[in-house]
Scaffold this active site. Structure first.
Site, PDB file in Angstrom:
ATOM      1  CB  ALA A  68      -0.938  -0.002   1.199  1.00 26.67           C
ATOM      2  CB  ALA A  69       3.999   2.296   1.582  1.00 20.14           C
ATOM      3  N   GLY A  70       3.490   1.696  -1.759  1.00 19.31           N
ATOM      4  CA  GLY A  70       4.152   1.812  -3.061  1.00 19.31           C
ATOM      5  C   GLY A  70       3.379   2.704  -4.025  1.00 19.31           C
ATOM      6  NE  ARG A  71       6.928   3.281  -8.610  1.00 14.95           N
ATOM      7  CZ  ARG A  71       8.148   3.021  -8.162  1.00 14.95           C
ATOM      8  NH1 ARG A  71       8.881   3.998  -7.679  1.00 14.95           N
ATOM      9  NH2 ARG A  71       8.650   1.804  -8.214  1.00 14.95           N
TER      10      ARG A  71
ATOM     11  N   GLY B 211       6.834  -7.474 -17.094  1.00 19.54           N
ATOM     12  CA  GLY B 211       5.850  -8.557 -17.168  1.00 19.54           C
ATOM     13  C   GLY B 211       4.937  -8.367 -18.371  1.00 19.54           C
ATOM     14  CB  THR B 212       3.446  -5.324 -19.879  1.00 19.02           C
ATOM     15  OG1 THR B 212       2.887  -4.975 -18.632  1.00 19.02           O
ATOM     16  CG2 THR B 212       2.469  -4.995 -20.993  1.00 19.02           C
TER      17      THR B 212
ATOM     18  CG  HIS C 281       8.457   0.055 -17.549  1.00 20.39           C
ATOM     19  ND1 HIS C 281       8.496  -0.878 -18.551  1.00 20.39           N
ATOM     20  CD2 HIS C 281       7.181   0.061 -17.087  1.00 20.39           C
ATOM     21  CE1 HIS C 281       7.295  -1.413 -18.699  1.00 20.39           C
ATOM     22  NE2 HIS C 281       6.482  -0.868 -17.830  1.00 20.39           N
TER      23      HIS C 281
ATOM     24  N   GLY D  54      -1.204  -7.995  -8.963  1.00 21.96           N
ATOM     25  CA  GLY D  54      -0.629  -7.117  -9.978  1.00 21.96           C
ATOM     26  C   GLY D  54       0.884  -7.216 -10.012  1.00 21.96           C
TER      27      GLY D  54
ATOM     28  CE  LYS E 220       8.792  -3.280 -15.182  1.00 21.59           C
ATOM     29  NZ  LYS E 220       7.953  -3.755 -14.052  1.00 21.59           N
TER      30      LYS E 220
ATOM     31  CG  MET F   3      -3.826  -4.817 -13.370  1.00 24.78           C
ATOM     32  SD  MET F   3      -4.995  -5.993 -12.692  1.00 24.78           S
ATOM     33  CE  MET F   3      -3.937  -7.152 -11.872  1.00 24.78           C
TER      34      MET F   3
HETATM   35  P1  NAD Z   1       6.832   0.108  -5.498  1.00 24.54           P
HETATM   36  O1  NAD Z   1       8.231  -0.361  -5.253  1.00 24.54           O
HETATM   37  O2  NAD Z   1       6.533   1.562  -5.555  1.00 24.54           O
HETATM   38  O3  NAD Z   1       5.852  -0.524  -4.394  1.00 24.54           O
HETATM   39  C1  NAD Z   1       5.955  -1.822  -3.899  1.00 24.54           C
HETATM   40  C2  NAD Z   1       5.526  -1.799  -2.452  1.00 24.54           C
HETATM   41  O4  NAD Z   1       5.481  -3.155  -1.981  1.00 24.54           O
HETATM   42  C3  NAD Z   1       6.510  -1.033  -1.548  1.00 24.54           C
HETATM   43  O5  NAD Z   1       5.810  -0.124  -0.717  1.00 24.54           O
HETATM   44  C4  NAD Z   1       7.152  -2.138  -0.745  1.00 24.54           C
HETATM   45  O6  NAD Z   1       7.565  -1.718   0.550  1.00 24.54           O
HETATM   46  C5  NAD Z   1       6.012  -3.156  -0.693  1.00 24.54           C
HETATM   47  N1  NAD Z   1       6.457  -4.478  -0.269  1.00 24.54           N
HETATM   48  C6  NAD Z   1       7.643  -5.098  -0.495  1.00 24.54           C
HETATM   49  N2  NAD Z   1       7.691  -6.270   0.153  1.00 24.54           N
HETATM   50  C7  NAD Z   1       6.502  -6.397   0.805  1.00 24.54           C
HETATM   51  C8  NAD Z   1       5.959  -7.391   1.665  1.00 24.54           C
HETATM   52  N3  NAD Z   1       6.673  -8.475   1.997  1.00 24.54           N
HETATM   53  N4  NAD Z   1       4.715  -7.203   2.138  1.00 24.54           N
HETATM   54  C9  NAD Z   1       3.994  -6.100   1.834  1.00 24.54           C
HETATM   55  N5  NAD Z   1       4.480  -5.114   1.044  1.00 24.54           N
HETATM   56  C10 NAD Z   1       5.715  -5.266   0.538  1.00 24.54           C
HETATM   57  O7  NAD Z   1       6.369  -0.637  -6.842  1.00 24.54           O
HETATM   58  P2  NAD Z   1       5.098  -0.349  -7.754  1.00 24.54           P
HETATM   59  O8  NAD Z   1       5.500   0.493  -8.915  1.00 24.54           O
HETATM   60  O9  NAD Z   1       3.932   0.056  -6.920  1.00 24.54           O
HETATM   61  O10 NAD Z   1       4.880  -1.832  -8.356  1.00 24.54           O
HETATM   62  C11 NAD Z   1       4.677  -2.927  -7.501  1.00 24.54           C
HETATM   63  C12 NAD Z   1       4.616  -4.207  -8.317  1.00 24.54           C
HETATM   64  O11 NAD Z   1       3.527  -4.143  -9.234  1.00 24.54           O
HETATM   65  C13 NAD Z   1       5.868  -4.463  -9.200  1.00 24.54           C
HETATM   66  O12 NAD Z   1       6.055  -5.856  -9.307  1.00 24.54           O
HETATM   67  C14 NAD Z   1       5.469  -3.881 -10.540  1.00 24.54           C
HETATM   68  O13 NAD Z   1       6.189  -4.427 -11.604  1.00 24.54           O
HETATM   69  C15 NAD Z   1       4.004  -4.282 -10.574  1.00 24.54           C
HETATM   70  N6  NAD Z   1       3.139  -3.465 -11.417  1.00 24.54           N
HETATM   71  C16 NAD Z   1       2.146  -4.127 -12.074  1.00 24.54           C
HETATM   72  C17 NAD Z   1       1.222  -3.424 -12.805  1.00 24.54           C
HETATM   73  C18 NAD Z   1       0.080  -4.161 -13.448  1.00 24.54           C
HETATM   74  O14 NAD Z   1      -0.740  -3.546 -14.145  1.00 24.54           O
HETATM   75  N7  NAD Z   1      -0.050  -5.467 -13.216  1.00 24.54           N
HETATM   76  C19 NAD Z   1       1.321  -2.034 -12.890  1.00 24.54           C
HETATM   77  C20 NAD Z   1       2.354  -1.377 -12.219  1.00 24.54           C
HETATM   78  C21 NAD Z   1       3.258  -2.110 -11.457  1.00 24.54           C
END
Ligand code: NAD
Length: 279
Positions: A12-15, A173-174, A163, A105, A167, A132
């Site tokens: 939840a703290a991630g982007r 993955g896409t 990207h 995701g 990243k 997605m």
């Molecule tokens: P990010 O690094 O900003 O966020 C990831 C978050 O996950 C961080 O806050 C991190 O602290 C947290 N995290 C790490 N280990 C964890 C754990 N054990 N438990 C709970 N949280 C944990 O990355 P992002 O850009 O938000 O992307 C996250 C993932 O989603 C990546 O794998 C990215 O490639 C993928 N992604 C997928 C899509 C899609 O459409 N499927 C789109 C964007 C990103």
């Protein structure tokens, strides 16, 4: 109208996690509401209100790391996970045991990590998609169609993705999702034909190959081009994401689809969006 279903966001703290929390707070999907926000135990934002992290009014939901407590206190009807490949794999048996439908995701899962997701999908409904967005999922259908038409006619397929500099996995993955579509339509298995970039004296390009090229830098949300190059012409199919919201909105749509009640199984965005595919 029935009460909105509770959503637990993992990572939840991630982007992506913050974007999903913001869009839910803004009412992007009235059938859902944010109820729990999880991140890793050493995340510096633990304890912060999710509203502050997402740039919305206070949500009354602190960022936490305890999965069991979140399940007990928030009774999530669905979980949306954008975390880290190892984290999603570790979550798989726990979320299956808790019986919570799961949107995955996270990308970059190793084969054994992917097997953990597949195992979970025997007990709970799981939507997993490397991307997605509606546009990417349409692009995948178009790539399948193009490759079927071009199969055996000397069209070399290459995939270029761009990207942002943060990243962590490559190719995206896409890109692999699109490459799999092209490979399957060409009658190949992607692992047999995929090659990452090229460097040095690699020799002439074999006909049965799909090259992946990962550009990293700046703040690209995600660009993907699938090209089919033959003698005399080149077809390029391109998708450009200009806002992460399109990905977050797709995930929210998948969560609402799961919360409406689905049988256990591994689903893709084509199922959520009701897209006809040639699979
Ligand atoms: P990010 O690094 O900003 O966020 C990831 C978050 O996950 C961080 O806050 C991190 O602290 C947290 N995290 C790490 N280990 C964890 C754990 N054990 N438990 C709970 N949280 C944990 O990355 P992002 O850009 O938000 O992307 C996250 C993932 O989603 C990546 O794998 C990215 O490639 C993928 N992604 C997928 C899509 C899609 O459409 N499927 C789109 C964007 C990103």
């Amino acid at each position: 109208m029935s009460a909105p279903a509770n959503v637990m966001v993992v990572g939840a703290a991630g982007r992506m996690g913050r974007a999903i929390a913001r869009l839910l707070a803004e009412g992007a999907e009235p059938s859902l509401r944010l109820a729990a926000a999880l991140d890793r135990p050493d995340c510096p934002d633990l304890g912060a209100d999710m509203g502050a992290l997402a740039g919305t009014p206070p949500a009354g939901i602190p960022l936490a790391a305890d999965f069991d407590a979140a399940v007990r206190d928030a009774a999530p009807a669905v979980a949306v996970d954008f975390s880290f490949h190892a984290a999603s794999a570790a979550l798989a048996p726990r979320i299956a045991a808790a019986g919570i439908p799961w949107v995955v995701g996270t990308t970059g899962l190793a084969p054994e990590e992917q097997a953990a997701v597949r195992d979970a999908a025997q007990k709970i409904p799981v939507v997993q998609a490397a991307n997605m967005s509606v546009g990417i999922n349409l692009l995948e259908a178009l790539v399948r169609q193009a490759a079927l038409a071009l199969r055996g006619r000397g069209y070399d397929c290459e995939i270029i993705e761009r990207h942002h500099r943060h990243k962590k996995d490559a190719p995206s993955g896409t890109a692999l999702f699109l490459g799999k579509a092209a490979a399957e339509s060409y009658g190949w298995s992607l692992p047999d034909v995929a090659t990452d970039g090229r460097s040095g004296l690699v020799g002439e390009r074999p006909a049965e190959q799909i090259g992946f090229h990962a550009v990293r830098g700046g703040d690209f949300v995600g660009d993907h081009t699938v090209l089919f190059a033959a003698d005399g012409e080149c077809l390029e199919l391109t998708h450009r994401a200009t806002s992460r919201d399109t990905l977050a909105l797709g995930a929210i749509r998948a969560a609402a689809w799961l919360a409406a009640g689905r049988a256990p199984g591994l689903y893709g965005m084509a199922d959520v969006l009701g897209l006809e595919t040639s699979r």
